[in-house]
Design an enzyme around this catalytic site. Sequence first.
Site, short mmCIF file in Angstrom:
data_model
loop_
_atom_site.label_atom_id
_atom_site.label_comp_id
_atom_site.label_asym_id
_atom_site.label_seq_id
_atom_site.Cartn_x
_atom_site.Cartn_y
_atom_site.Cartn_z
N CYS A 20 -2.75 -15.73 -0.08
CA CYS A 20 -1.13 -15.35 0.17
C CYS A 20 -0.48 -16.08 -0.87
CB CYS A 20 -0.69 -15.88 1.61
SG CYS A 20 0.94 -15.66 2.01
N CYS A 24 0.47 -12.27 -1.38
CA CYS A 24 1.93 -11.92 -1.01
C CYS A 24 3.03 -12.65 -1.62
CB CYS A 24 1.88 -12.41 0.64
SG CYS A 24 0.52 -12.25 1.78
N LYS A 65 3.23 -11.62 -5.37
CA LYS A 65 3.12 -9.98 -5.34
C LYS A 65 5.02 -9.92 -5.15
CE LYS A 65 3.38 -7.94 -1.65
NZ LYS A 65 2.58 -7.74 -0.79
N TYR A 109 1.83 -27.23 0.29
CA TYR A 109 0.82 -27.07 0.98
C TYR A 109 0.02 -28.47 1.04
CZ TYR A 109 0.88 -22.39 2.79
OH TYR A 109 1.26 -21.26 3.44
N TYR A 146 -2.65 -0.49 0.43
CA TYR A 146 -1.55 -1.41 0.29
C TYR A 146 -1.25 -1.74 -1.19
CZ TYR A 146 -0.94 -2.78 5.37
OH TYR A 146 -0.73 -3.27 6.61
N GLU A 205 1.31 -0.68 -3.79
CA GLU A 205 2.52 -1.73 -4.14
C GLU A 205 2.62 -2.10 -5.52
OE1 GLU A 205 1.54 -5.23 -1.53
OE2 GLU A 205 2.56 -4.37 -0.14
N ARG A 223 -3.91 6.09 3.65
CA ARG A 223 -4.78 6.80 4.92
C ARG A 223 -4.42 5.58 6.06
NH1 ARG A 223 -9.84 5.68 6.62
NH2 ARG A 223 -10.49 4.39 4.74
N ASP A 272 -9.16 -13.50 7.02
CA ASP A 272 -9.99 -12.32 6.37
C ASP A 272 -11.40 -12.23 6.41
OD1 ASP A 272 -7.28 -11.49 5.78
OD2 ASP A 272 -7.38 -11.58 3.50
N HIS A 295 27.21 -0.04 12.17
CA HIS A 295 27.64 0.84 11.37
C HIS A 295 28.45 0.43 10.12
CE1 HIS A 295 28.63 5.00 10.28
NE2 HIS A 295 29.89 4.45 10.18
N GLU A 323 21.07 2.08 11.77
CA GLU A 323 21.56 2.31 12.85
C GLU A 323 21.02 3.79 13.45
OE1 GLU A 323 25.57 4.12 12.60
OE2 GLU A 323 25.32 3.93 10.47
P1 NDP Z 1 -7.20 -1.18 1.40
O1 NDP Z 1 -8.37 -1.01 2.18
O2 NDP Z 1 -5.89 -0.96 2.16
O3 NDP Z 1 -7.37 0.20 0.30
C1 NDP Z 1 -8.45 0.41 -0.60
C2 NDP Z 1 -8.37 1.86 -1.01
O4 NDP Z 1 -9.58 1.82 -2.19
C3 NDP Z 1 -8.34 2.98 -0.07
O5 NDP Z 1 -7.38 3.86 -0.58
C4 NDP Z 1 -9.88 3.26 -0.27
O6 NDP Z 1 -10.03 4.68 -0.27
C5 NDP Z 1 -9.97 3.06 -1.90
N1 NDP Z 1 -11.44 3.10 -2.14
C6 NDP Z 1 -12.24 2.23 -1.66
N2 NDP Z 1 -13.51 2.18 -2.19
C7 NDP Z 1 -13.37 3.12 -3.30
C8 NDP Z 1 -14.03 3.59 -4.33
N3 NDP Z 1 -15.46 3.10 -4.41
N4 NDP Z 1 -13.55 4.40 -5.24
C9 NDP Z 1 -12.46 4.73 -5.07
N5 NDP Z 1 -11.62 4.40 -4.38
C10 NDP Z 1 -11.98 3.53 -3.28
O7 NDP Z 1 -7.43 -2.36 0.71
P2 NDP Z 1 -6.39 -3.09 -0.22
O8 NDP Z 1 -7.30 -3.77 -1.30
O9 NDP Z 1 -5.32 -2.33 -0.68
O10 NDP Z 1 -5.75 -4.25 0.65
C11 NDP Z 1 -6.85 -5.00 1.49
C12 NDP Z 1 -6.11 -5.57 2.70
O11 NDP Z 1 -5.45 -6.44 2.46
C13 NDP Z 1 -5.03 -4.46 3.38
O12 NDP Z 1 -5.90 -3.67 4.35
C14 NDP Z 1 -4.16 -5.27 4.01
O13 NDP Z 1 -4.69 -5.65 5.25
C15 NDP Z 1 -4.10 -6.36 3.06
N6 NDP Z 1 -2.66 -6.21 2.45
C16 NDP Z 1 -1.76 -6.22 3.04
C17 NDP Z 1 -0.40 -6.46 2.30
C18 NDP Z 1 0.92 -6.23 3.12
O14 NDP Z 1 0.68 -6.73 4.29
N7 NDP Z 1 1.96 -5.97 2.49
C19 NDP Z 1 -0.38 -6.36 0.90
C20 NDP Z 1 -1.61 -6.19 0.21
C21 NDP Z 1 -3.06 -6.26 1.21
P3 NDP Z 1 -9.95 5.26 1.45
O15 NDP Z 1 -8.61 5.31 2.01
O16 NDP Z 1 -10.62 6.76 1.11
O17 NDP Z 1 -11.03 4.58 2.10
#
Ligand code: NDP
Length: 489
Positions: free
Chosen positions: A43, A48, A51, A99, A178, A182, A205, A340, A472, A477
């Site tokens: 984080c 976080c 980012k 920290y 995510y 982002e 998704r 995690d 407003h 709202e």
């Molecule tokens: P995610 O699981 O959210 O997304 C991974 C993406 O990669 C999906 O779209 C997946 O497709 C795709 N994918 C996986 N394997 C392959 C592959 N072999 N080839 C092509 N595409 C692939 O993971 P992230 O790394 O984005 O984030 C991890 C976690 O970290 C999040 O789930 C979230 O919990 C946390 N996070 C939270 C944030 C926030 O709160 N703002 C910001 C960043 C991270 P498919 O959909 O088809 O599986």
Amino acid sequence: MAEFDYDLFVIGGGSGGVRAARVAAATGARVALAEEYRMGGTCVIRGCVPKKLMVFASEYKEVFADARTYGWDVDECTFDWPSFRSHLHKELDRLESVYRSLLDKSGVEIFDSRVTLKDPHTVQFANGVTKSAKHILVATGGHPNRPDMENAHLGIVSNDIFLMEELPKSILIVGGGYIACEFACILNGLGVDVTLYYRGAQILRGFDDEARGLIADMMREKGIDIHVGTNIVEMAPDSDRPEAGPAGSDAAMGAPSEHGKGIASNPKSETDPAARGPVWVKSTNGHEQVFDHVMFATGRDPSSHDMGLEEVGVKLGRRGEIVVDEYSQTNVPSIYAIGDVTKRVELTPVAIREGMAFVETVFKGNPTPVDHELIPSAIFTQPEMGTIGMTEEDAREQEEIEVYSTSFRPMQTAFADRPDRVMMKLIVSKRTRVVLGCHIVSPNAGEMIQMAGIAVKMGATKEQFDQTCAVHPTISEELVTMRDPIRSS
Ligand code: NDP
């Protein structure tokens, strides 16, 4: 003499581990914490916080552009990555020291070292020294993965973004979650030419369909080249790309290539993303293109390997996650895990809550299961998405619902003649009138969903939302003024 060196040994200095260590120490427990890299974890150091600072940096482009419509005389503005980067890293250094000092002041003994488990009550340092503890808490987090394909090492991951010496001119981001979305928005805002490949039919998704549709539209509107149903079949250093072969040849069929193997043996390419140079990519639709960087945002894996967990009998799941019960206890009674590495909900505030519940359970004699229901979250795309509860699609599977939704051009950007749109959506149970889900796509949706999330978590009904007077003129709202459902089923 005490039976163990410590009451608690925490492995991992991220948000969850640090909070658990401090709160446990406050109960009078003797606590130690080991961190192999930098205090603060994903984080603070490579997630976080940096980012979000990059999100802020990237939003200025549109702010400067809009300022002119609002009467400001703004000269041409340019972005200086090295200047921002150096400021960013000073801030991360400051946060890391905060920290560290919080742990110090709490009386937690800090070890800057990797440790492994030797038995259910013993950890071992790299130099062979061992320490024993009544309880061990594993809070080692996760790390970005790369797809299992040839030359995947040519791609960078989110960790590398913050360390880039210079901004690339172009980048291909692979993934639609995510991190992919982002960083696509951030880098686009900073002036990078961004292409995104997502293997499915629509990005993000698992989120509400209308919300993800609007985010995808807005990302495209802002210049991000999103290709859905697309993935990489082959990649190589541009200097070493396969010869274009006749149709039906190995290269044309996307067969594994031998190209680029020299790069793997270059240790610099493992640490310095800039050293990787332009990458040639061939996609599933046969399209070939060269990008300055390819970034994999294809998910994160739990950091649970090579630390002796399986050897001491701790059960791991299929993806390497530590299997725990509702109290974060593993099948080895003295060993607990939070955050995690357990792959429950990969969010910082959730790891922190898991850490607090662990201390409540183990050190305060008050068994506290972790509540993973109705967790609000935000995706810091541009515009942001804030979400809590069920999507329309999931809720409909469960019961009869009413859908209240509105999408419009907000005042601030409409005035500047930008096409930006926002969306507010409530999913309501027909039977109980309870708001089952709230989805917001808007600037500052993260701030809004924190507030709306309180009402949803309390089980507020649609009528209770409506009893709240509107503020407003605001975007939010609309959350209390949507009178008629747009759909009912
Ligand atoms: P995610 O699981 O959210 O997304 C991974 C993406 O990669 C999906 O779209 C997946 O497709 C795709 N994918 C996986 N394997 C392959 C592959 N072999 N080839 C092509 N595409 C692939 O993971 P992230 O790394 O984005 O984030 C991890 C976690 O970290 C999040 O789930 C979230 O919990 C946390 N996070 C939270 C944030 C926030 O709160 N703002 C910001 C960043 C991270 P498919 O959909 O088809 O599986």
